[in-house]
Design an enzyme around this catalytic site. Structure first.
Site, mmCIF file in Angstrom:
data_model
loop_
_atom_site.group_PDB
_atom_site.id
_atom_site.type_symbol
_atom_site.label_atom_id
_atom_site.label_comp_id
_atom_site.label_asym_id
_atom_site.label_seq_id
_atom_site.Cartn_x
_atom_site.Cartn_y
_atom_site.Cartn_z
ATOM 1 N N GLU A 1 -0.564 -0.182 17.655
ATOM 2 C CA GLU A 1 1.007 -0.729 17.525
ATOM 3 C C GLU A 1 1.250 -1.362 18.833
ATOM 4 O OE1 GLU A 1 3.917 2.618 18.386
ATOM 5 O OE2 GLU A 1 2.660 3.392 16.701
ATOM 6 N N GLU B 1 2.951 -0.964 -5.080
ATOM 7 C CA GLU B 1 3.479 -0.553 -6.378
ATOM 8 C C GLU B 1 4.164 -1.727 -7.395
ATOM 9 O OE1 GLU B 1 6.394 2.497 -5.237
ATOM 10 O OE2 GLU B 1 4.797 3.907 -5.265
#
Length: 270
Positions: free
Chosen positions: A108, A78
């Site tokens: 992960e 953004e």
């Protein structure tokens, strides 16, 4: 037991009505900004340090897995449309871009992969790594912070547990403890909200301090849709005193950015 794994303060959720569930979730959510308030001095240290490094060309890497990784990617993505700044905030997550929508099993758990992902961007000591993990134990993130610090990057993290391995590795750990989740262990809830708010605070403050906001206006935003063109036009009218909407709009579209258009307007009148 880590706080984020402790049993919910509410039992028999499956027996609650819709209204009871919503009110209880809202009660828990209200604890988040209060907890963040206690960490503002630490968050301020991170922001000030990032600004200093960005003035020298540094960047911020957000690194996480699952919900935490997705939140980092959202915040980073953004920045270009909001502030007209590209390649300054980079979001990475375990499993790569395909993990944004679908879980990548085991991604992960590799303590070396996080740093390998960062290496693709040619990190320098002017860069900052912010690890994001509610538990503070994710190997992908913990290992990356350790290696980043070895290579001179500023390291920080956002976690919702005290005394985590991730916080121990980071130079400036942000620890926002918001208590057990409404649904036990569901860190997409309060922990996720915490991470989102802290990321907003960091990136927004950095962009303002680097001059991408004038007054309270996003003067470097990208004109990616008609709503933003209209907003930019009105910003130009306010800044210049132009009263004709079409004139202001033409000025904006000619220069492509509010800041540039306003500067050009006043320069032409000197």
């Amino acid at each position: 037991m880590r706080t984020t794994e402790q049993n919910s303060l509410y039992s028999d959720l499956d027996r609650m009505s819709a209204g009871e569930l919503l009110r209880a979730i809202n009660t828990e959510d209200r604890k988040v900004p209060e907890a963040i308030a206690g960490e503002i001095p630490v968050i301020e240290r991170v922001v000030v340090a990032i600004v200093e490094r960005m003035k020298r060309g540094g960047r911020v890497f957000y690194l996480g897995a699952g919900t935490s990784g997705r939140l980092g990617i959202v915040d980073a993505s953004e920045i270009p449309p909001t502030y007209g700044v590209r390649d300054k905030f980079i979001g990475l997550m375990a499993g790569g871009d395909k993990a944004i929508r679908n879980a990548v099993e085991g991604a992960e758990d590799d303590p070396e992969q996080g740093w390998k992902d960062i290496l693709a961007f040619g990190p320098t000591p002017d860069d900052t790594l912010i690890g994001i993990a509610a538990s503070g134990t994710t190997p992908y993130v913990v290992g990356a912070i350790r290696r980043a610090r070895e290579h001179g990057l500023l390291t920080s993290c956002i976690t919702c547990n005290e005394g985590s391995p991730m916080a121990a590795e980071a130079e400036i750990p942000i620890e926002v403890v918001v208590g057990p989740e409404f649904v036990t262990g569901s860190t997409r809830m309060k922990a996720g909200t915490t991470q989102k708010l802290v990321l907003n605070m960091i990136s927004t403050s950095v962009m303002i301090l680097l001059g991408h906001v004038k007054g309270c206006k996003m003067v470097d935003m990208q004109l990616s849709n008609s709503k933003l063109v209209d907003r930019g036009t009105r910003m130009i009218m306010e800044a210049t005193g132009i009263t004709d909407y079409s004139v202001a709009r033409d000025l904006l579209l000619r220069h492509g950015q509010v800041r540039t258009a306003v500067e050009a307007y006043f320069k032409e009148r000197q």
